[in-house]
Write an enzyme that holds these catalytic residues in place. Structure first.
Site, PDB file in Angstrom:
ATOM      1  N   GLN A  12      -3.034   2.142  10.031  1.00 11.45           N
ATOM      2  CA  GLN A  12      -1.672   2.153   9.481  1.00 11.45           C
ATOM      3  C   GLN A  12      -0.729   3.034  10.290  1.00 11.45           C
ATOM      4  O   GLN A  12       0.476   2.814  10.273  1.00 11.45           O
ATOM      5  CB  GLN A  12      -1.694   2.619   8.007  1.00 11.45           C
ATOM      6  CG  GLN A  12      -2.363   1.657   7.047  1.00 11.45           C
ATOM      7  CD  GLN A  12      -3.829   1.983   6.849  1.00 11.45           C
ATOM      8  OE1 GLN A  12      -4.458   2.644   7.676  1.00 11.45           O
ATOM      9  NE2 GLN A  12      -4.398   1.534   5.748  1.00 11.45           N
ATOM     10  N   ARG A  66      -6.706  -0.327  -7.569  1.00 11.36           N
ATOM     11  CA  ARG A  66      -7.254   0.656  -6.630  1.00 11.36           C
ATOM     12  C   ARG A  66      -7.402   1.973  -7.386  1.00 11.36           C
ATOM     13  O   ARG A  66      -6.569   2.311  -8.221  1.00 11.36           O
ATOM     14  CB  ARG A  66      -6.352   0.837  -5.395  1.00 11.36           C
ATOM     15  CG  ARG A  66      -6.340  -0.430  -4.515  1.00 11.36           C
ATOM     16  CD  ARG A  66      -5.668  -0.174  -3.179  1.00 11.36           C
ATOM     17  NE  ARG A  66      -6.486   0.697  -2.334  1.00 11.36           N
ATOM     18  CZ  ARG A  66      -5.995   1.354  -1.274  1.00 11.36           C
ATOM     19  NH1 ARG A  66      -4.715   1.276  -0.963  1.00 11.36           N
ATOM     20  NH2 ARG A  66      -6.797   2.106  -0.544  1.00 11.36           N
ATOM     21  N   LYS A  98      -5.080   9.662   2.872  1.00 15.32           N
ATOM     22  CA  LYS A  98      -5.821   8.800   3.811  1.00 15.32           C
ATOM     23  C   LYS A  98      -6.918   9.556   4.543  1.00 15.32           C
ATOM     24  O   LYS A  98      -6.730  10.694   4.976  1.00 15.32           O
ATOM     25  CB  LYS A  98      -4.818   8.245   4.824  1.00 15.32           C
ATOM     26  CG  LYS A  98      -5.410   7.451   5.971  1.00 15.32           C
ATOM     27  CD  LYS A  98      -6.211   6.258   5.518  1.00 15.32           C
ATOM     28  CE  LYS A  98      -5.436   5.381   4.585  1.00 15.32           C
ATOM     29  NZ  LYS A  98      -6.284   4.406   3.865  1.00 15.32           N
ATOM     30  N   ARG A 149       0.840  -1.204   0.000  1.00 16.45           N
ATOM     31  CA  ARG A 149       0.000   0.000   0.000  1.00 16.45           C
ATOM     32  C   ARG A 149       0.872   1.249   0.000  1.00 16.45           C
ATOM     33  O   ARG A 149       2.083   1.176   0.220  1.00 16.45           O
ATOM     34  CB  ARG A 149      -0.925   0.002   1.216  1.00 16.45           C
ATOM     35  CG  ARG A 149      -0.193  -0.324   2.510  1.00 16.45           C
ATOM     36  CD  ARG A 149      -0.889   0.184   3.699  1.00 16.45           C
ATOM     37  NE  ARG A 149      -0.705   1.632   3.777  1.00 16.45           N
ATOM     38  CZ  ARG A 149       0.469   2.217   4.102  1.00 16.45           C
ATOM     39  NH1 ARG A 149       1.545   1.515   4.361  1.00 16.45           N
ATOM     40  NH2 ARG A 149       0.550   3.528   4.154  1.00 16.45           N
ATOM     41  N   GLY A 150       0.234   2.389  -0.242  1.00 20.89           N
ATOM     42  CA  GLY A 150       0.948   3.654  -0.352  1.00 20.89           C
ATOM     43  C   GLY A 150       1.153   3.942  -1.823  1.00 20.89           C
ATOM     44  O   GLY A 150       1.554   3.063  -2.596  1.00 20.89           O
ATOM     45  N   ALA A 151       0.883   5.195  -2.204  1.00 22.15           N
ATOM     46  CA  ALA A 151       0.862   5.548  -3.616  1.00 22.15           C
ATOM     47  C   ALA A 151       2.146   5.168  -4.367  1.00 22.15           C
ATOM     48  O   ALA A 151       2.078   4.467  -5.395  1.00 22.15           O
ATOM     49  CB  ALA A 151       0.541   7.034  -3.762  1.00 22.15           C
ATOM     50  N   ASP A 173      -1.982  10.605  -1.986  1.00 23.09           N
ATOM     51  CA  ASP A 173      -2.301   9.548  -2.948  1.00 23.09           C
ATOM     52  C   ASP A 173      -2.510  10.107  -4.351  1.00 23.09           C
ATOM     53  O   ASP A 173      -2.277   9.419  -5.336  1.00 23.09           O
ATOM     54  CB  ASP A 173      -3.518   8.758  -2.489  1.00 23.09           C
ATOM     55  CG  ASP A 173      -3.138   7.857  -1.328  1.00 23.09           C
ATOM     56  OD1 ASP A 173      -3.125   8.335  -0.181  1.00 23.09           O
ATOM     57  OD2 ASP A 173      -2.778   6.688  -1.578  1.00 23.09           O
TER      58      ASP A 173
END
Lengths: 336, 336
Positions: free
Chosen positions: B193, B89, B245, B51-53, B234
């Site tokens: 997170q 996503r 987020k 995860r994470g852009a 993001d």
């Protein structure tokens, strides 16, 4: 309404025992505890098994009665216990208010006379609380336009009082009058009273309701889904500054940005004559484990340092109106 | 720094396999998965195991390589898979950016030539990401006054990139330079997170850190404990509106009230040329169970309706500066 009220009660005094629902186990288990031991009551207040400013005031009054029964011959011992009851939790002023009422009524009396007097006093506190909740709900109708979608935080419903509650009481009354469309409930981490308790109450009241994480409140308003915010209070200062569950201030700042009305609903017992402003309200900091866990789930590493205030202060300037059993007050607030 | 970087990596490409840490199990278990199956990668992105852009951009590029190896003779099939990777996503633009780069580089080629080209392209994306993170950290130093106490949200550290991360990368660099005193990390419900990942990283970096519930951020600022807010992104629109987020917007509004500088740190790959403003950024809504549970703990009744956006939009006007590998941009933002 009375029957509904009974179904949702979290506290009941039968003349001899205090019965309370073990709120820490809701919504997964509805367990009632029946006690004539003041220490069980004080412990329940500390553990948040009994919680909410009006409810802990009522429970504190009955704890004082139960304590007296075991210490009839030792007023000093009883007075020491009263101190303990008063300081079971620091932020809500209702505990010390209730203990003060018990003390006042007991002045100059002894033995069974004293017992009868303070029992009547505690029962009166409970009955008045029930009554005040109904009046708050009635007064609050004025600020709920037809079709309203309300956001609430934590739990300010039946479980926080001897009656229908404060903020949720207003919403409940508004729903019955056909004014309220739906309620959004913030979870209220760390202990999830919104997710666990408010959703539990709203489901039983058959009020359409949606749960969100506290972090999602801004987006919810951003999407235009909220017409008003309605919360309870743990202590209100004379300038309207209001201590309430941590996260309330965040909602007030967000509501202000979107010009969404932000209301506080609370009985007069929640007002603190001695607090000029929020600076005079003590904030309770609770155990790190509340944040390091959610129920039994570990949210972080065991050694994580934690910042865990149980309350924040919403400045009076951000509060559109404060609804009590007397009226609705509007800013600038100058209570006395 | 390189050695530290290695310790905290969440993604590693060995020339044939993609290795990734199963972030959903952190901090309780450090489990690495090694795969040459693009579907495992896409599934990991959907499940937030990766995860994470920036990280999902890098992982998406390697997924495209892995997919090509199994579909060398069927470019149509491969292109269909690229679509799937791109849409794993919706909010972070890095996935479609990375797939776009792979597509561009593959144009007019076939067979092993194509494989070599896209492998090099994916590896370049990874190396550049690592490099960009270092440049962002270096650029960000400018906004960290000595003795700073920073608040961050969710996780924008090593785990969201192929390098040292974005927001946490800046804080890490500032700590090494003796500018940063401590970090407060918001939990970031629903998936925690901040509690799970940022605290895990900060402990390993030996940066003094404190965890708080998202609801406590307002109080933390009220108490004067925060000098600046630093978050990742993001997707960033051309007017500076930033998707990040859920809860980021709340922090920006609160910071604005207290005149606390609010910074976004993100690589240029996160900027979306096609998005004029936040209105053009699609917001992902995730499964209600994320809110109804925290780990395996049930937070509410099973039938509770849930509002669960994974992101919100922070208007550019609330962002003090946007730190990229190129520079720090200041409002009014007008990227192109």
């Amino acid at each position: 309404l009375k029957a509904e009220l009974e179904k949702l009660r979290g506290l009941h005094w039968d003349g001899e025992y205090l019965h309370f629902i073990e709120q820490t186990l809701l919504p997964h288990q509805e367990k009632w505890i029946m006690t004539d031991d003041w220490q069980v009551v004080v412990d329940a207040i500390r553990r948040l098994a009994i919680r909410g400013a009006p409810a802990i005031g009522v429970a504190g009054a009955f704890a004082a009665v139960l304590a007296f029964k075991k210490n009839k011959d030792d007023l000093n011992a009883w007075n020491e216990i009263l101190e303990k009851i008063e300081h079971a939790r620091p932020t809500a002023v209702n505990l010390s208010w209730a203990v003060g009422k018990i003390k006042q009524s007991s002045a100059g009396q002894v033995g069974d006379n004293l017992l009868n007097t303070i029992t009547s006093q505690a029962e009166q506190i409970a009955i008045e609380d029930e009554d005040n909740c109904l009046k708050i709900a009635e007064n609050g109708l004025e600020v709920i336009p037809p079709g309203s979608r309300a956001l609430t935080h934590c739990n300010a419903g039946a479980l926080v009082s001897y009656g229908i509650g404060t903020a949720v009481g207003v919403l409940r009354q508004a729903f019955e009058k056909g004014l309220l469309k739906e309620v959004y409930a913030c979870e209220a981490r760390p202990l999830g009273q919104g997710a666990r308790l408010t959703m539990w109450e709203l489901h039983r009241l058959k009020i359409p309701c949606t749960l969100l994480c506290d972090s999602a409140a801004g987006r919810l308003m951003q999407e235009g889904k909220i017409d008003l915010v309605m919360v309870g209070a743990d202590r209100i200062a004379m300038n309207g500054d209001t201590a309430n569950k941590i996260g309330t201030f965040n909602l007030a700042v967000l509501a202000n940005r979107f010009s969404i009305p932000f209301y506080v609903a609370a009985p007069i017992t929640t007002f603190d004559l001695k607090a000029k402003s929020g600076e005079n309200i003590p904030i309770e900091y609770r155990h790190p484990e509340e944040v390091r866990k959610y129920g039994h789930y570990k949210t972080t590493e065991g050694q994580s340092r934690v910042y865990n205030p149980a309350f924040d202060i919403t400045p009076g300037e951000l509060i559109t109106g404060i609804i009590s059993e007397n009226n609705i007050a509007y800013p600038p607030y100058n209570f006395s």
